[in-house]
Scaffold this motif. Structure first.
Motif, PDB file in Angstrom:
ATOM      1  N   ILE A 279      64.585  54.158  10.418  1.00  0.00           N
ATOM      2  CA  ILE A 279      63.744  55.306   9.610  1.00  0.00           C
ATOM      3  C   ILE A 279      62.915  55.994  11.217  1.00  0.00           C
ATOM      4  O   ILE A 279      61.639  55.804  11.394  1.00  0.00           O
ATOM      5  N   PHE A 280      63.717  57.209  11.367  1.00  0.00           N
ATOM      6  CA  PHE A 280      62.715  58.036  12.402  1.00  0.00           C
ATOM      7  C   PHE A 280      62.383  59.147  11.024  1.00  0.00           C
ATOM      8  O   PHE A 280      63.156  59.564  10.538  1.00  0.00           O
ATOM      9  N   ILE A 281      61.619  59.425  11.208  1.00  0.00           N
ATOM     10  CA  ILE A 281      60.396  60.536  10.617  1.00  0.00           C
ATOM     11  C   ILE A 281      60.312  62.177  11.243  1.00  0.00           C
ATOM     12  O   ILE A 281      59.713  61.801  12.388  1.00  0.00           O
ATOM     13  N   TYR A 282      60.378  63.378  10.284  1.00  0.00           N
ATOM     14  CA  TYR A 282      59.462  64.321  10.892  1.00  0.00           C
ATOM     15  C   TYR A 282      58.796  64.148   9.433  1.00  0.00           C
ATOM     16  O   TYR A 282      59.667  65.147   8.128  1.00  0.00           O
ATOM     17  N   PHE A 283      57.733  65.258   9.877  1.00  0.00           N
ATOM     18  CA  PHE A 283      57.414  65.696   8.587  1.00  0.00           C
ATOM     19  C   PHE A 283      56.130  67.273   8.764  1.00  0.00           C
ATOM     20  O   PHE A 283      55.606  66.738   9.369  1.00  0.00           O
ATOM     21  N   GLY A 284      56.290  67.955   8.469  1.00  0.00           N
ATOM     22  CA  GLY A 284      55.146  69.121   8.274  1.00  0.00           C
ATOM     23  C   GLY A 284      56.360  70.566   8.484  1.00  0.00           C
ATOM     24  O   GLY A 284      57.232  70.605   7.713  1.00  0.00           O
ATOM     25  N   SER A 285      56.506  71.773   8.772  1.00  0.00           N
ATOM     26  CA  SER A 285      56.764  72.706   8.674  1.00  0.00           C
ATOM     27  C   SER A 285      57.918  72.770   9.189  1.00  0.00           C
ATOM     28  O   SER A 285      58.182  72.569   9.979  1.00  0.00           O
ATOM     29  N   LEU A 286      58.876  73.934   8.782  1.00  0.00           N
ATOM     30  CA  LEU A 286      59.583  73.702   9.652  1.00  0.00           C
ATOM     31  C   LEU A 286      60.379  75.947   9.988  1.00  0.00           C
ATOM     32  O   LEU A 286      61.418  75.963   9.461  1.00  0.00           O
ATOM     33  N   GLY A 287      59.549  76.236  10.626  1.00  0.00           N
ATOM     34  CA  GLY A 287      59.331  77.009  11.165  1.00  0.00           C
ATOM     35  C   GLY A 287      59.629  77.851  12.193  1.00  0.00           C
ATOM     36  O   GLY A 287      60.247  76.493  13.033  1.00  0.00           O
TER      37      GLY A 287
ATOM     38  N   GLY B 259      72.594  52.161  12.650  1.00  0.00           N
ATOM     39  CA  GLY B 259      71.161  51.170  12.235  1.00  0.00           C
ATOM     40  C   GLY B 259      69.913  52.568  12.118  1.00  0.00           C
ATOM     41  O   GLY B 259      69.025  51.419  12.241  1.00  0.00           O
ATOM     42  N   ALA B 260      70.178  53.229  12.076  1.00  0.00           N
ATOM     43  CA  ALA B 260      69.589  54.752  12.247  1.00  0.00           C
ATOM     44  C   ALA B 260      69.356  56.307  11.601  1.00  0.00           C
ATOM     45  O   ALA B 260      70.623  55.863  11.200  1.00  0.00           O
ATOM     46  N   GLN B 261      68.975  56.612  10.916  1.00  0.00           N
ATOM     47  CA  GLN B 261      68.980  57.610   9.977  1.00  0.00           C
ATOM     48  C   GLN B 261      66.960  58.827  10.332  1.00  0.00           C
ATOM     49  O   GLN B 261      66.325  57.856  10.677  1.00  0.00           O
ATOM     50  N   PHE B 262      67.807  59.879  10.292  1.00  0.00           N
ATOM     51  CA  PHE B 262      66.495  60.748  10.829  1.00  0.00           C
ATOM     52  C   PHE B 262      66.207  60.551   8.875  1.00  0.00           C
ATOM     53  O   PHE B 262      66.814  62.046   8.613  1.00  0.00           O
ATOM     54  N   LEU B 263      64.424  61.066   9.018  1.00  0.00           N
ATOM     55  CA  LEU B 263      64.373  62.170   7.209  1.00  0.00           C
ATOM     56  C   LEU B 263      63.172  62.990   7.957  1.00  0.00           C
ATOM     57  O   LEU B 263      62.190  62.733   8.250  1.00  0.00           O
ATOM     58  N   ILE B 264      63.687  63.965   7.457  1.00  0.00           N
ATOM     59  CA  ILE B 264      63.007  65.313   7.456  1.00  0.00           C
ATOM     60  C   ILE B 264      62.488  65.523   6.615  1.00  0.00           C
ATOM     61  O   ILE B 264      62.971  66.295   5.106  1.00  0.00           O
ATOM     62  N   PHE B 265      60.993  65.675   5.886  1.00  0.00           N
ATOM     63  CA  PHE B 265      60.547  66.122   5.044  1.00  0.00           C
ATOM     64  C   PHE B 265      59.652  67.799   5.217  1.00  0.00           C
ATOM     65  O   PHE B 265      58.715  67.495   6.248  1.00  0.00           O
TER      66      PHE B 265
ATOM     67  N   LYS C 254      51.419  65.346   0.577  1.00  0.00           N
ATOM     68  CA  LYS C 254      51.304  64.488   1.755  1.00  0.00           C
ATOM     69  C   LYS C 254      51.078  62.663   1.177  1.00  0.00           C
ATOM     70  O   LYS C 254      51.698  61.740   1.880  1.00  0.00           O
ATOM     71  N   GLN C 255      49.958  62.356   0.185  1.00  0.00           N
ATOM     72  CA  GLN C 255      50.433  60.800  -0.410  1.00  0.00           C
ATOM     73  C   GLN C 255      51.428  60.653  -0.487  1.00  0.00           C
ATOM     74  O   GLN C 255      51.865  58.947   0.013  1.00  0.00           O
ATOM     75  N   GLU C 256      52.246  61.330  -0.713  1.00  0.00           N
ATOM     76  CA  GLU C 256      54.303  60.560  -0.945  1.00  0.00           C
ATOM     77  C   GLU C 256      55.000  60.550  -0.011  1.00  0.00           C
ATOM     78  O   GLU C 256      55.551  59.329   0.644  1.00  0.00           O
ATOM     79  N   VAL C 257      54.444  61.811   0.964  1.00  0.00           N
ATOM     80  CA  VAL C 257      54.246  61.921   2.561  1.00  0.00           C
ATOM     81  C   VAL C 257      54.384  60.092   3.166  1.00  0.00           C
ATOM     82  O   VAL C 257      55.374  59.845   4.208  1.00  0.00           O
ATOM     83  N   PHE C 258      52.777  59.383   3.044  1.00  0.00           N
ATOM     84  CA  PHE C 258      52.442  58.370   4.189  1.00  0.00           C
ATOM     85  C   PHE C 258      53.340  57.651   3.238  1.00  0.00           C
ATOM     86  O   PHE C 258      52.741  55.951   4.425  1.00  0.00           O
ATOM     87  N   LYS C 259      54.217  57.511   2.128  1.00  0.00           N
ATOM     88  CA  LYS C 259      54.306  56.113   1.940  1.00  0.00           C
ATOM     89  C   LYS C 259      55.456  56.508   2.846  1.00  0.00           C
ATOM     90  O   LYS C 259      56.035  54.678   2.871  1.00  0.00           O
TER      91      LYS C 259
END
Length: 392
Positions: free
Chosen positions: A214-222, A241-247, A276-281
């Motif tokens: 998992i590659f992750i981005y979390f934050g504003s989509l501004g 074998g890789a996925q990108f999750l955007i939060f 944020k607590q859920e994103v941390f998981k």
């Protein structure tokens, strides 16, 4: 010490936004400070919808005054500035009437300084100005402000605030250098962002079974965040074998989702906004964290919370800025820096870290060490608290 904090985007431990002020304030409260926060509803805050123009709350021992002048990064520039201005004007009233010793205003936007200046001039209170964003630089670079006279006035006002503050605080060493380049010659205290994992409850780990990294981005989509750059880079990397999750959420979300849908990309998903607590998981499960900004001068010395959160969990970071963060990465080997003008460069870095798990582990260990040694929240909060106590 009685401390009045004026910050439009306050959020607590369940926020979907920065919890810097909340975490700092909790430490200061435990040191004996009596704290009142003046804030406004924000789309990512955990304060919820307000039914009154002014409402009061007690949030974990903090006195919260909410001015219902809501902001959302999906609003137009004019609407956002108008709501920010209303918030700042109403905040002046409280700065002139509440009982406190020190006022701390946290910017952007720059209007938030009004209450600090009024407090200093009319009540002789100590004024702390915390600079987290170089406003109005971003608005100027994006073309939202083009009038030369207005730009001149705003830049002069910016320096005026620096001079009149009793304590000027920058959120990064790069931002401190920017302040000096503006012509300011006084002292600047640096209180970088950080992550306090003590507020994270990891009793309930995610039950997520996937063989993909998992590659992750979390934050504003501004408009300032270049998540489109990351999407195109991950697509170009073309890794099985890789996925990108955007939060996250913001004005660019529809554009990003349309791009993913139109190109039938199956390993990139926009997950929406979560506390944020859920994103941390999800962050705990991640192989690497991705960060990107538009290639604008004002953003090269930004101090994104997502960086410090990632480091605190030992997650290597791939980013595309060329300011103090790149220097930090070069010195401490905690991730990789891409050319902000080259999607291909970021794609190559994604492939490199995917194909080199041993190097990824080195980055991970270094990230934890840097987080603990350089960006430990309680140490930063203590130094900040002592700086304010010196004003009494």
């Amino acid at each position: 010490m009685k401390l009045l904090i004026v910050y439009q985007y306050f959020g607590g431990k369940n926020t979907m936004w920065s919890s810097r002020i909340y975490e700092m304030a909790q430490y200061w409260k435990n040191q004996g400070a009596e704290i009142t926060v003046i804030t406004a509803p924000y789309s990512k805050s955990d304060l919820g919808i307000q039914n009154k123009f002014i409402s009061r709350h007690n949030y974990d021992g903090l006195n919260i005054i909410v001015i219902n002048s809501q902001d959302n990064n999906s609003y137009s520039f004019i609407k956002r500035v108008y709501n920010q201005f209303i918030f700042s004007i109403v905040s002046i009233y409280y700065s002139l009437t509440l009982n406190y010793d020190i006022i701390l205003t946290s910017s952007g936007p720059i209007f938030v300084s009004f209450s600090g200046l009024f407090s200093k001039f009319f009540r002789k209170k100590s004024f702390v100005f915390e600079l987290r964003d170089k406003w109005p630089d971003g608005a100027i670079e994006l073309g939202h402000i083009t009038n030369r006279i207005l730009i001149w006035v705003l830049k002069k006002f910016e320096i005026y605030i620096y001079i009149k503050s009793d304590l000027l605080v920058a959120a990064s060493i790069g931002m401190k250098n920017e302040i000096f380049r503006e012509g300011f010659e006084g002292n600047v205290f640096v209180a970088p962002n950080s992550c306090d994992k003590s507020f994270f409850n990891d009793n309930h780990k995610l039950n997520y079974n996937s063989s993909s990294k998992i590659f992750i981005y979390f934050g504003s989509l501004g408009v300032m965040d270049d998540v489109q750059y990351l999407v195109e880079a991950f697509e170009l990397a073309n890794i099985d074998g890789a996925q990108f999750l955007i939060f996250g959420d913001g004005v660019e979300r529809i554009k990003i989702e349309s791009y993913i849908s139109n190109r039938k990309i199956t390993n990139i998903k926009v997950m929406g906004i979560l506390p944020k607590q859920e994103v941390f998981k999800w962050l705990q499960l991640s192989y690497a964290s991705l960060i990107a900004y538009k290639n604008l001068p004002s953003l090269q010395n930004s101090s994104p919370n997502k960086l410090f959160d990632s480091l605190a969990f030992g997650i290597p970071v791939l980013h595309n800025t060329w300011g103090w963060i790149k220097d930090l990465f070069d010195s401490n080997k905690i991730g990789l820096s891409a050319n902000p003008n080259s999607v291909l460069d970021m794609a190559n870095l994604i492939k490199y870290i995917f194909n080199n798990p041993d190097q990824r582990e080195i980055f991970s260990k270094n990230a934890l060490n840097v987080s603990n040694e350089m960006f430990e929240r309680s140490k930063i909060a203590e130094d900040y608290f002592q700086e304010m106590k010196n004003l009494l």
